[in-house]
Design a protein around this motif. Structure first.
Motif, PDB file in Angstrom:
ATOM      1  N   ILE A 144       0.801  -1.184   0.086  1.00  0.00           N
ATOM      2  CA  ILE A 144      -0.139   0.041  -0.018  1.00  0.00           C
ATOM      3  C   ILE A 144       0.848   1.370  -0.033  1.00  0.00           C
ATOM      4  CG2 ILE A 144      -1.917   1.248   1.071  1.00  0.00           C
ATOM      5  CD1 ILE A 144      -2.858  -1.134   2.233  1.00  0.00           C
ATOM      6  N   GLY A 145       1.485   1.422   1.021  1.00  0.00           N
ATOM      7  CA  GLY A 145       2.570   2.768   1.074  1.00  0.00           C
ATOM      8  C   GLY A 145       3.854   2.188   1.784  1.00  0.00           C
ATOM      9  N   LEU A 146       4.873   2.718   0.997  1.00  0.00           N
ATOM     10  CA  LEU A 146       6.178   2.389   1.354  1.00  0.00           C
ATOM     11  C   LEU A 146       6.594   2.959   2.846  1.00  0.00           C
ATOM     12  CD1 LEU A 146       8.604   0.970   0.493  1.00  0.00           C
ATOM     13  CD2 LEU A 146       9.373   2.639  -0.531  1.00  0.00           C
ATOM     14  N   LYS A 147       7.000   1.932   3.874  1.00  0.00           N
ATOM     15  CA  LYS A 147       7.366   2.687   5.190  1.00  0.00           C
ATOM     16  C   LYS A 147       8.730   3.176   5.273  1.00  0.00           C
ATOM     17  CE  LYS A 147       3.930  -0.514   5.441  1.00  0.00           C
ATOM     18  NZ  LYS A 147       3.628  -1.465   4.366  1.00  0.00           N
ATOM     19  N   ILE A 148       8.853   4.306   5.800  1.00  0.00           N
ATOM     20  CA  ILE A 148      10.173   4.933   6.002  1.00  0.00           C
ATOM     21  C   ILE A 148      11.259   4.262   6.655  1.00  0.00           C
ATOM     22  CG2 ILE A 148       9.651   6.346   8.182  1.00  0.00           C
ATOM     23  CD1 ILE A 148      11.152   8.752   6.988  1.00  0.00           C
ATOM     24  N   GLY A 149      10.568   3.297   7.656  1.00  0.00           N
ATOM     25  CA  GLY A 149      11.619   2.370   8.639  1.00  0.00           C
ATOM     26  C   GLY A 149      11.989   1.104   7.755  1.00  0.00           C
ATOM     27  N   LEU A 150      11.749   1.095   6.581  1.00  0.00           N
ATOM     28  CA  LEU A 150      12.353  -0.122   5.649  1.00  0.00           C
ATOM     29  C   LEU A 150      13.465   0.340   4.974  1.00  0.00           C
ATOM     30  CD1 LEU A 150       9.111  -1.293   4.168  1.00  0.00           C
ATOM     31  CD2 LEU A 150      10.419  -2.695   5.651  1.00  0.00           C
ATOM     32  N   LEU A 151      13.875   1.751   5.006  1.00  0.00           N
ATOM     33  CA  LEU A 151      15.074   2.277   4.295  1.00  0.00           C
ATOM     34  C   LEU A 151      16.206   3.129   5.035  1.00  0.00           C
ATOM     35  CD1 LEU A 151      13.106   3.567   1.488  1.00  0.00           C
ATOM     36  CD2 LEU A 151      14.529   1.483   1.393  1.00  0.00           C
ATOM     37  N   THR A 152      15.910   2.936   6.319  1.00  0.00           N
ATOM     38  CA  THR A 152      17.059   3.745   7.291  1.00  0.00           C
ATOM     39  C   THR A 152      17.430   2.935   8.406  1.00  0.00           C
ATOM     40  OG1 THR A 152      17.429   5.716   8.104  1.00  0.00           O
ATOM     41  CG2 THR A 152      15.269   5.200   8.449  1.00  0.00           C
ATOM     42  N   GLY A 153      18.191   3.527   9.310  1.00  0.00           N
ATOM     43  CA  GLY A 153      18.423   2.937  10.610  1.00  0.00           C
ATOM     44  C   GLY A 153      19.023   1.500  10.466  1.00  0.00           C
ATOM     45  N   ASP A 154      18.493   0.495  11.011  1.00  0.00           N
ATOM     46  CA  ASP A 154      18.892  -0.927  11.137  1.00  0.00           C
ATOM     47  C   ASP A 154      18.358  -1.734   9.757  1.00  0.00           C
ATOM     48  OD1 ASP A 154      20.426  -0.616  13.616  1.00  0.00           O
ATOM     49  OD2 ASP A 154      18.502  -1.033  14.776  1.00  0.00           O
ATOM     50  N   ALA A 155      17.677  -1.066   9.076  1.00  0.00           N
ATOM     51  CA  ALA A 155      16.824  -1.528   7.824  1.00  0.00           C
ATOM     52  C   ALA A 155      17.684  -2.410   6.959  1.00  0.00           C
ATOM     53  CB  ALA A 155      16.100  -0.772   7.293  1.00  0.00           C
ATOM     54  N   ALA A 156      18.924  -1.966   6.749  1.00  0.00           N
ATOM     55  CA  ALA A 156      19.688  -2.624   5.800  1.00  0.00           C
ATOM     56  C   ALA A 156      20.306  -3.866   6.121  1.00  0.00           C
ATOM     57  CB  ALA A 156      20.953  -1.775   5.453  1.00  0.00           C
ATOM     58  N   ASP A 157      20.190  -4.130   7.378  1.00  0.00           N
ATOM     59  CA  ASP A 157      20.673  -5.410   7.846  1.00  0.00           C
ATOM     60  C   ASP A 157      19.422  -6.561   8.141  1.00  0.00           C
ATOM     61  OD1 ASP A 157      23.191  -4.876   8.290  1.00  0.00           O
ATOM     62  OD2 ASP A 157      22.983  -4.224  10.393  1.00  0.00           O
ATOM     63  N   HIS A 158      18.224  -6.061   7.661  1.00  0.00           N
ATOM     64  CA  HIS A 158      17.078  -6.948   7.937  1.00  0.00           C
ATOM     65  C   HIS A 158      16.193  -7.177   6.839  1.00  0.00           C
ATOM     66  CE1 HIS A 158      17.752  -7.083  12.411  1.00  0.00           C
ATOM     67  NE2 HIS A 158      18.413  -5.819  12.196  1.00  0.00           N
ATOM     68  N   VAL A 159      16.276  -5.939   5.897  1.00  0.00           N
ATOM     69  CA  VAL A 159      15.047  -6.059   4.829  1.00  0.00           C
ATOM     70  C   VAL A 159      15.333  -7.121   3.849  1.00  0.00           C
ATOM     71  CG1 VAL A 159      13.864  -4.726   3.372  1.00  0.00           C
ATOM     72  CG2 VAL A 159      14.134  -3.679   5.630  1.00  0.00           C
ATOM     73  N   GLY A 160      16.679  -6.867   3.257  1.00  0.00           N
ATOM     74  CA  GLY A 160      16.842  -7.777   2.055  1.00  0.00           C
ATOM     75  C   GLY A 160      16.313  -7.038   0.675  1.00  0.00           C
ATOM     76  N   GLU A 161      16.071  -7.826  -0.116  1.00  0.00           N
ATOM     77  CA  GLU A 161      15.483  -7.296  -1.278  1.00  0.00           C
ATOM     78  C   GLU A 161      14.030  -6.743  -0.992  1.00  0.00           C
ATOM     79  OE1 GLU A 161      14.025  -8.126  -5.848  1.00  0.00           O
ATOM     80  OE2 GLU A 161      15.509  -9.417  -5.069  1.00  0.00           O
ATOM     81  N   LEU A 162      13.882  -5.578  -1.305  1.00  0.00           N
ATOM     82  CA  LEU A 162      12.576  -4.961  -1.083  1.00  0.00           C
ATOM     83  C   LEU A 162      11.519  -4.963  -2.182  1.00  0.00           C
ATOM     84  CD1 LEU A 162      10.644  -3.694   0.971  1.00  0.00           C
ATOM     85  CD2 LEU A 162      11.770  -1.440   0.478  1.00  0.00           C
ATOM     86  N   VAL A 163      10.357  -5.693  -2.066  1.00  0.00           N
ATOM     87  CA  VAL A 163       9.439  -5.600  -3.162  1.00  0.00           C
ATOM     88  C   VAL A 163       8.153  -4.877  -2.719  1.00  0.00           C
ATOM     89  CG1 VAL A 163       7.907  -6.902  -4.448  1.00  0.00           C
ATOM     90  CG2 VAL A 163      10.316  -7.862  -4.280  1.00  0.00           C
ATOM     91  N   PHE A 164       7.531  -3.861  -3.445  1.00  0.00           N
ATOM     92  CA  PHE A 164       6.305  -3.301  -3.131  1.00  0.00           C
ATOM     93  C   PHE A 164       5.284  -3.502  -3.921  1.00  0.00           C
ATOM     94  CE2 PHE A 164       3.650   0.575  -3.802  1.00  0.00           C
ATOM     95  CZ  PHE A 164       3.172   0.611  -2.514  1.00  0.00           C
ATOM     96  N   ASN A 165       4.155  -3.721  -3.264  1.00  0.00           N
ATOM     97  CA  ASN A 165       2.937  -3.716  -4.208  1.00  0.00           C
ATOM     98  C   ASN A 165       1.740  -2.851  -3.559  1.00  0.00           C
ATOM     99  OD1 ASN A 165       0.030  -5.198  -4.677  1.00  0.00           O
ATOM    100  ND2 ASN A 165       1.560  -6.414  -6.019  1.00  0.00           N
TER     101      ASN A 165
END
Length: 499
Positions: free
Chosen positions: A187-208
């Protein structure tokens, strides 16, 4: 984190805003269960693309809508002939509404659902459907143990909407968080997926977007904008009759004893990113090295601030701080700069000195703190800065009436009027000294060429991060000076000198 695909939207939101968007979709006529099915289908498609040879799935489910998505993905996998198990960490009896319907549908088609236990065996691809975006406090048991088991499994891991334990608003790990190789968000891209500790946890990010329309987003303010090649501020092309006087004169101030290299890196970058003229004020002992390394720059050996005064009347932009030191020499030069009514970039020791004694920064100033410097400026701990990076960046911009570049994973650019931009590109090889000096020189050169402070900072951060991504592919051993030719090339690709 791998470079995120550019199908991602530019607009970034907080978790509460995305819940409002979800409610609007339902109010507009899309049943909640249909949205859950769309999310499950999007997750299933991404999972199969990521691991085409897989044939087994373990879903760890909590007790919210995140769990409902997980039950429906399990159902899709079973229909495709996969071996499927759902381990219920949250009590299925607590499921309500659409999540309860998803659980009932999975059971009706024979999906195996068991209560999770510490000794439960995970197999195949692991799907994290434990905790959603509503989490704000530290992860509690039994979820903390389940997350630890996922991370210790060594199996491929996908996350529904957000890795459990990661804060959707800040990117902070809430005690413990799933380390996913794939995250599918909606729905909407969350800011927390792209900053802070996110790079260690998110992996490849797919949005729908789950078929959300422009009307869904009407009157919902954007929390931040994601920088990408398509939406960057642009530097104007140059007329054929251009001359150096049209593109500014940058004066870079710094390089105390033992720190001469920092100001030379900034100077090189200012030259290579298009400033019309570049001057350098540093310790007299460093002038021979400057003339050798950067002969195009006009080098002044300054033993005192008085020697700067004539030069300050001739330049258009200042870059202050790289290698400046915090002793009397650096303090005197910084004081002279602070009293000059010129656009400025303050970096490194200029910020450490600013934290010790507040001064009103000149108009059109950019400050570029890393988290430790930001903490000193705000008089809080570094952990507090990292706990909510967007809030820290905005607080600094208001406190100093300046554009702020809060460096780090998921760099943030904040304007005193509340605008916030985010750059999520970069590479772990950039964890080396001198890169901040390069960035400061780049911002200064863009200011000199007529960009306003916010646009200059946004373009500079994106160029710097993507040059680092490009050079980081060669692995460890990245030197700050490696970025200079890469930034020059990227700048020309992004904003050609000639039309």
């Amino acid at each position: 984190m791998p470079q995120t695909k550019d199908e991602l939207p530019d607009a970034l939101y907080r978790a509460a805003q995305v819940r409002e968007l979800d409610a609007r979709l339902i109010a507009a006529g899309t049943p909640g269960f249909e949205l859950m099915q769309r999310a499950a289908r999007a997750t299933w498609r991404a999972l199969v693309r990521q691991w085409p040879a897989a044939n087994a799935l373990t879903v760890l489910a909590g007790h919210g809508n995140n769990a409902g998505d997980g039950y429906l993905v399990a159902l899709l996998a079973q229909r495709a002939g996969w071996s499927v198990q759902v381990l219920a960490v949250g009590d299925p009896q607590r499921l309500q509404g659409d999540a309860a319907s998803a659980h009932a549908e999975a059971l009706a088609e024979g999906v195996a659902v068991q209560r999770w236990q510490v000794q439960s065996q995970l197999r195949g691809v692991v799907l994290d459907a434990l905790l959603g975006t509503g989490l704000s406090g530290e992860v509690r048991e039994p979820y903390a143990a389940a997350i630890a088991a996922i991370n210790a499994s060594g199996l491929p891991v996908a996350a529904v909407d957000i890795p459990s334990g990661l804060c959707a608003d800040t990117g902070r790990e809430l005690g413990v968080a799933v380390r996913a190789e794939l995250t599918v968000t909606f729905i909407g891209l969350k800011i927390g997926l792209l900053t802070g500790d996110a790079a260690d946890h998110v992996g490849e990010l797919v949005f729908n977007d789950l078929h959300a329309t422009a009307e869904t987003f009407r009157d919902i303010p954007v929390s931040a904008r994601r920088l990408n090649a398509a939406n960057l501020p642009t530097l104007a092309a140059r007329a054929p009759t251009s001359h150096k006087g049209r593109f500014g004169h940058v004066l870079l101030i710094g390089g105390d004893h033992g720190f001469g290299g920092a100001i030379l890196l900034s100077t090189q970058m200012a030259l290579r990113s298009g400033a019309g003229m570049v001057s350098l004020a540093t310790r007299p002992e460093h002038v021979p090295a400057a003339l050798t390394r950067v002969p195009e720059a006009m080098a002044l050996g300054a033993s005192s601030a008085n020697q700067l005064m004539g030069l300050l009347e001739k330049v258009s932009v200042l870059v202050v701080g790289p290698g400046l030191g915090q002793a009397s020499w650096g303090r005197a030069l910084l004081s002279a700069a602070a009293n000059a009514a010129l656009p400025q970039v303050w970096d490194a020791d200029a910020l450490n000195l600013l934290a010790r004694e507040f001064v009103q920064l000149p108009k059109d100033c950019v400050i570029t703190p890393h988290p430790g410097e930001a903490a000193r400026l705000l008089q809080i701990g570094t952990a507090e800065v990292q706990a909510d990076r967007p809030a820290a960046a905005l607080a600094l911009s208001k406190q100093y009436s300046a554009v702020v570049v809060l460096k780090g994973s998921g760099s943030l650019i904040a304007h005193p009027d509340g605008r916030l931009a985010l750059c999520h590109q970069g590479h772990p090889a950039m964890a080396t000294a001198g890169l901040g000096d390069v960035l400061a020189g780049l911002i200064g050169a863009l200011l000199a060429q007529g960009m306003d402070a916010f646009d200059a900072a946004c373009l500079a951060v994106w160029l710097h991060a993507n040059a680092g991504l490009q050079q980081g592919k060669f692995g460890r051993g990245l030197a700050a000076s490696d970025l200079i030719p890469a930034i020059r090339q990227l700048l020309e690709e992004q904003a050609p000198c000639l039309k």
